[in-house]
Write a protein that holds these residues in place. Sequence first.
Motif, PDB file in Angstrom:
ATOM      1  N   GLU A  17       0.820  -1.229   0.000  1.00 45.25           N
ATOM      2  CA  GLU A  17       0.000   0.000   0.000  1.00 45.25           C
ATOM      3  C   GLU A  17       0.847   1.269   0.000  1.00 45.25           C
ATOM      4  OE1 GLU A  17      -3.199   0.654  -0.246  1.00 45.25           O
ATOM      5  OE2 GLU A  17      -4.136  -1.321  -0.069  1.00 45.25           O
ATOM      6  N   GLN A  18       2.131   1.138   0.295  1.00 44.46           N
ATOM      7  CA  GLN A  18       3.019   2.308   0.251  1.00 44.46           C
ATOM      8  C   GLN A  18       3.621   2.502  -1.143  1.00 44.46           C
ATOM      9  OE1 GLN A  18       3.317  -0.019   3.007  1.00 44.46           O
ATOM     10  NE2 GLN A  18       1.833   1.418   3.882  1.00 44.46           N
ATOM     11  N   GLY A  19       3.358   1.558  -2.042  1.00 40.94           N
ATOM     12  CA  GLY A  19       3.878   1.683  -3.397  1.00 40.94           C
ATOM     13  C   GLY A  19       5.235   1.035  -3.596  1.00 40.94           C
ATOM     14  N   ASN A  20       5.723   0.276  -2.619  1.00 43.56           N
ATOM     15  CA  ASN A  20       6.968  -0.475  -2.844  1.00 43.56           C
ATOM     16  C   ASN A  20       6.649  -1.641  -3.781  1.00 43.56           C
ATOM     17  OD1 ASN A  20       8.586   1.002  -0.867  1.00 43.56           O
ATOM     18  ND2 ASN A  20       7.199   0.057   0.631  1.00 43.56           N
ATOM     19  N   ILE A  21       7.467  -1.789  -4.801  1.00 46.17           N
ATOM     20  CA  ILE A  21       7.171  -2.799  -5.837  1.00 46.17           C
ATOM     21  C   ILE A  21       8.077  -4.021  -5.662  1.00 46.17           C
ATOM     22  CG2 ILE A  21       7.203  -3.232  -8.342  1.00 46.17           C
ATOM     23  CD1 ILE A  21       6.381  -0.320  -8.729  1.00 46.17           C
ATOM     24  N   TYR A  22       7.476  -5.202  -5.789  1.00 49.29           N
ATOM     25  CA  TYR A  22       8.199  -6.476  -5.631  1.00 49.29           C
ATOM     26  C   TYR A  22       7.907  -7.356  -6.848  1.00 49.29           C
ATOM     27  CZ  TYR A  22       7.833  -5.026  -0.701  1.00 49.29           C
ATOM     28  OH  TYR A  22       7.875  -4.328   0.484  1.00 49.29           O
ATOM     29  N   ASP A  23       8.817  -8.311  -7.117  1.00 47.83           N
ATOM     30  CA  ASP A  23       8.505  -9.329  -8.120  1.00 47.83           C
ATOM     31  C   ASP A  23       8.215 -10.639  -7.402  1.00 47.83           C
ATOM     32  OD1 ASP A  23      11.414  -8.889  -7.695  1.00 47.83           O
ATOM     33  OD2 ASP A  23      11.623 -10.724  -8.869  1.00 47.83           O
ATOM     34  N   HIS A  24       7.255 -11.379  -7.923  1.00 52.36           N
ATOM     35  CA  HIS A  24       6.832 -12.628  -7.284  1.00 52.36           C
ATOM     36  C   HIS A  24       7.876 -13.714  -7.569  1.00 52.36           C
ATOM     37  CE1 HIS A  24       4.287 -16.070  -6.245  1.00 52.36           C
ATOM     38  NE2 HIS A  24       3.550 -15.194  -5.559  1.00 52.36           N
ATOM     39  N   PRO A  25       8.139 -14.600  -6.605  1.00 51.88           N
ATOM     40  CA  PRO A  25       9.182 -15.609  -6.842  1.00 51.88           C
ATOM     41  C   PRO A  25       8.751 -16.720  -7.802  1.00 51.88           C
ATOM     42  CG  PRO A  25       8.191 -15.893  -4.679  1.00 51.88           C
ATOM     43  CD  PRO A  25       7.616 -14.638  -5.245  1.00 51.88           C
ATOM     44  N   TYR A  26       7.464 -16.843  -8.063  1.00 52.53           N
ATOM     45  CA  TYR A  26       6.998 -18.006  -8.826  1.00 52.53           C
ATOM     46  C   TYR A  26       5.971 -17.650  -9.914  1.00 52.53           C
ATOM     47  CZ  TYR A  26       4.452 -22.353  -9.681  1.00 52.53           C
ATOM     48  OH  TYR A  26       3.821 -23.409 -10.268  1.00 52.53           O
ATOM     49  N   LEU A  27       4.958 -16.867  -9.540  1.00 54.43           N
ATOM     50  CA  LEU A  27       3.903 -16.553 -10.518  1.00 54.43           C
ATOM     51  C   LEU A  27       4.454 -15.690 -11.641  1.00 54.43           C
ATOM     52  CD1 LEU A  27       0.802 -15.738  -8.244  1.00 54.43           C
ATOM     53  CD2 LEU A  27       1.250 -17.853  -9.544  1.00 54.43           C
ATOM     54  N   ARG A  28       3.937 -15.892 -12.864  1.00 56.21           N
ATOM     55  CA  ARG A  28       4.361 -15.103 -14.021  1.00 56.21           C
ATOM     56  C   ARG A  28       3.342 -14.012 -14.308  1.00 56.21           C
ATOM     57  NH1 ARG A  28       7.689 -18.811 -12.765  1.00 56.21           N
ATOM     58  NH2 ARG A  28       9.324 -19.396 -14.238  1.00 56.21           N
ATOM     59  N   MET A  29       3.781 -13.002 -15.059  1.00 58.81           N
ATOM     60  CA  MET A  29       2.865 -11.903 -15.387  1.00 58.81           C
ATOM     61  C   MET A  29       1.747 -12.402 -16.305  1.00 58.81           C
ATOM     62  SD  MET A  29       4.672  -9.439 -18.285  1.00 58.81           S
ATOM     63  CE  MET A  29       3.223  -8.472 -18.727  1.00 58.81           C
ATOM     64  N   ALA A  30       0.599 -11.773 -16.164  1.00 61.91           N
ATOM     65  CA  ALA A  30      -0.504 -11.987 -17.110  1.00 61.91           C
ATOM     66  C   ALA A  30      -0.895 -10.617 -17.639  1.00 61.91           C
ATOM     67  CB  ALA A  30      -1.677 -12.664 -16.400  1.00 61.91           C
ATOM     68  N   GLY A  31      -1.792 -10.594 -18.588  1.00 57.27           N
ATOM     69  CA  GLY A  31      -2.284  -9.316 -19.106  1.00 57.27           C
ATOM     70  C   GLY A  31      -3.790  -9.406 -19.268  1.00 57.27           C
ATOM     71  N   ALA A  32      -4.385  -8.336 -19.746  1.00 56.33           N
ATOM     72  CA  ALA A  32      -5.827  -8.365 -20.018  1.00 56.33           C
ATOM     73  C   ALA A  32      -6.085  -7.776 -21.396  1.00 56.33           C
ATOM     74  CB  ALA A  32      -6.595  -7.597 -18.957  1.00 56.33           C
ATOM     75  N   VAL A  33      -7.060  -8.342 -22.059  1.00 56.89           N
ATOM     76  CA  VAL A  33      -7.536  -7.841 -23.349  1.00 56.89           C
ATOM     77  C   VAL A  33      -9.030  -7.637 -23.139  1.00 56.89           C
ATOM     78  CG1 VAL A  33      -7.928  -8.465 -25.751  1.00 56.89           C
ATOM     79  CG2 VAL A  33      -5.748  -8.997 -24.687  1.00 56.89           C
ATOM     80  N   GLY A  34      -9.462  -6.393 -23.075  1.00 59.92           N
ATOM     81  CA  GLY A  34     -10.823  -6.139 -22.608  1.00 59.92           C
ATOM     82  C   GLY A  34     -10.949  -6.693 -21.201  1.00 59.92           C
ATOM     83  N   GLU A  35     -12.025  -7.467 -20.970  1.00 61.71           N
ATOM     84  CA  GLU A  35     -12.219  -8.032 -19.622  1.00 61.71           C
ATOM     85  C   GLU A  35     -11.528  -9.378 -19.454  1.00 61.71           C
ATOM     86  OE1 GLU A  35     -16.450  -7.962 -19.410  1.00 61.71           O
ATOM     87  OE2 GLU A  35     -16.464  -5.937 -18.564  1.00 61.71           O
ATOM     88  N   ARG A  36     -10.959  -9.897 -20.530  1.00 60.15           N
ATOM     89  CA  ARG A  36     -10.405 -11.254 -20.504  1.00 60.15           C
ATOM     90  C   ARG A  36      -8.952 -11.242 -20.023  1.00 60.15           C
ATOM     91  NH1 ARG A  36     -10.739 -13.920 -26.176  1.00 60.15           N
ATOM     92  NH2 ARG A  36     -12.887 -13.190 -25.999  1.00 60.15           N
ATOM     93  N   ILE A  37      -8.668 -12.116 -19.038  1.00 61.90           N
ATOM     94  CA  ILE A  37      -7.281 -12.269 -18.571  1.00 61.90           C
ATOM     95  C   ILE A  37      -6.596 -13.274 -19.491  1.00 61.90           C
ATOM     96  CG2 ILE A  37      -5.790 -12.949 -16.627  1.00 61.90           C
ATOM     97  CD1 ILE A  37      -7.484 -10.439 -16.090  1.00 61.90           C
ATOM     98  N   VAL A  38      -5.398 -12.930 -19.950  1.00 63.22           N
ATOM     99  CA  VAL A  38      -4.695 -13.788 -20.924  1.00 63.22           C
ATOM    100  C   VAL A  38      -3.205 -13.843 -20.582  1.00 63.22           C
ATOM    101  CG1 VAL A  38      -6.290 -13.237 -22.836  1.00 63.22           C
ATOM    102  CG2 VAL A  38      -4.256 -11.828 -22.470  1.00 63.22           C
ATOM    103  N   SER A  39      -2.519 -14.823 -21.147  1.00 65.88           N
ATOM    104  CA  SER A  39      -1.056 -14.807 -21.050  1.00 65.88           C
ATOM    105  C   SER A  39      -0.544 -13.864 -22.150  1.00 65.88           C
ATOM    106  CB  SER A  39      -0.486 -16.215 -21.228  1.00 65.88           C
ATOM    107  OG  SER A  39      -0.887 -16.713 -22.467  1.00 65.88           O
ATOM    108  N   VAL A  40       0.619 -13.252 -21.884  1.00 64.46           N
ATOM    109  CA  VAL A  40       1.132 -12.259 -22.828  1.00 64.46           C
ATOM    110  C   VAL A  40       2.172 -12.925 -23.729  1.00 64.46           C
ATOM    111  CG1 VAL A  40       2.251 -10.014 -23.068  1.00 64.46           C
ATOM    112  CG2 VAL A  40       0.766 -10.460 -21.106  1.00 64.46           C
ATOM    113  N   ASP A  41       1.886 -12.946 -25.002  1.00 59.18           N
ATOM    114  CA  ASP A  41       2.809 -13.545 -25.964  1.00 59.18           C
ATOM    115  C   ASP A  41       4.162 -12.807 -25.899  1.00 59.18           C
ATOM    116  OD1 ASP A  41       2.350 -15.046 -28.972  1.00 59.18           O
ATOM    117  OD2 ASP A  41       4.123 -13.818 -28.635  1.00 59.18           O
ATOM    118  N   GLY A  42       5.266 -13.580 -25.923  1.00 63.07           N
ATOM    119  CA  GLY A  42       6.603 -12.971 -25.834  1.00 63.07           C
ATOM    120  C   GLY A  42       6.842 -11.908 -26.904  1.00 63.07           C
TER     121      GLY A  42
END
Length: 437
Positions: A17-42
Amino acid sequence: MQISDLAKLPYLVFADEQGNIYDHPYLRMAGAVGERIVSVDGACLIPLPEYSKLFFLPGCLPIGMDPETGRFVVLDSIEAGGKRFRPCAVAAFLEPGYVRTHLPAAEYSEKRYYLPMWSYTAVGFAEDGYLAAGFQIEYCERWDPRNYDDQQLLPAIEAFLSEVHDGPLVRHLVRCATDNHCFAAKNLFLRRWEAPLPVSRACNAACLGCLSAQPDGLFDASHDRLDFCPSKEEIVKIAVGHLEVAEDAIVSFGQGCEGEPLTEARLIAESVAEIRSVTNRGTINLNTNGSLPGAVETIAEAGLDSIRISLNSARSDFYRAYYRPRGYDFEDVVESIKIARKNGLYTMVNLLVFPGVSDQEEEIEALIGLIKETDLNFLHLKNLNIDPAYYLECMPSSGSEPVGMRKMTEILRSAHPNLQLGYFNQPVRKSGTGHEA
Ligand code: SF4
């Protein structure tokens, strides 16, 4: 995407909540296209351009992807930095010239406010740094943030005020340059490239994402709207002074700090005619919503060189849902584009793009039809600055499938090979070489 490729994707990033940014040790990034959650093509991932920004989205849980199963996971609790907390999603705002391909993957249902007007983009983290979902549509030295060093600006403003001109419009533009960091206003004082000529206080639309007025009060407008009408004498003085000395000079009516310039069509037409009676150098441009075709014709006849007409969609119902026009309609905008071409203006459409809406098959078909019908010269692909959940809530429903923003540009290019795609206004009369094109 194959399961074996998922582990190669960047890691999910999240914030406290203070805005410190971290990377997750395991989960990968996802994206959204409209309302749909999708994996992001490299192919859609680029190193985060240097002058981009990162935001955290309070009250919006991040969504990542489990690389072993390919399933999307809402991250509602995490331990990082020596504490356990409810994480916030993180988004990027891309440097000018880049088109985003994916929205951030976030759970907005608990959010009780509207995000301020930025174009939120999916971002992740890999060994070499942040990666964002987008591609560069145009590089332009004139709008490169590296060329806007404020150390040169303040002395340039002082010199301009004492040697060139001082007046109410110039004073307004000093605030635009110093408080709002408007690049165009900075250019006026640095006496180069594209400079602004805001003139209007009123508008005949009520865009959901208007920068200068938010009458519904859902969130703050990011700019103070001009609250006076500049005199023709001051407009002409500023414009002529700029056109006569600046390299690749453009003066543009229609800015983020004003209403709709066509509501001051007579003032603009008279100013353009007077500017052209003094100098033939540089480009006189109008950025507009294109609502009043008759007014466009009057200004074109006065000597305008180029026009940029903004649209969020080539589909009238999507257009109405965003612009909320008063006293005009989508067909008038199309008519304005045609009139601009008929009068020989370099004609640009400023398409406010949004992944999952702009790249729907129906939208692309409508856009191809609009380009064919109007024969416009240049299509800007500008990321729409708006809260993604708010935009989607306000748009009509459509079952049309999105094909992806990159694919959309390929389809447009192949349908209209002569159409230029880009991001920035173009100088159509050269003025840095001592001759005019
Ligand atoms: S047309 Fe421009 S000034 Fe008018 S509401 Fe839309 S963004 Fe605001």
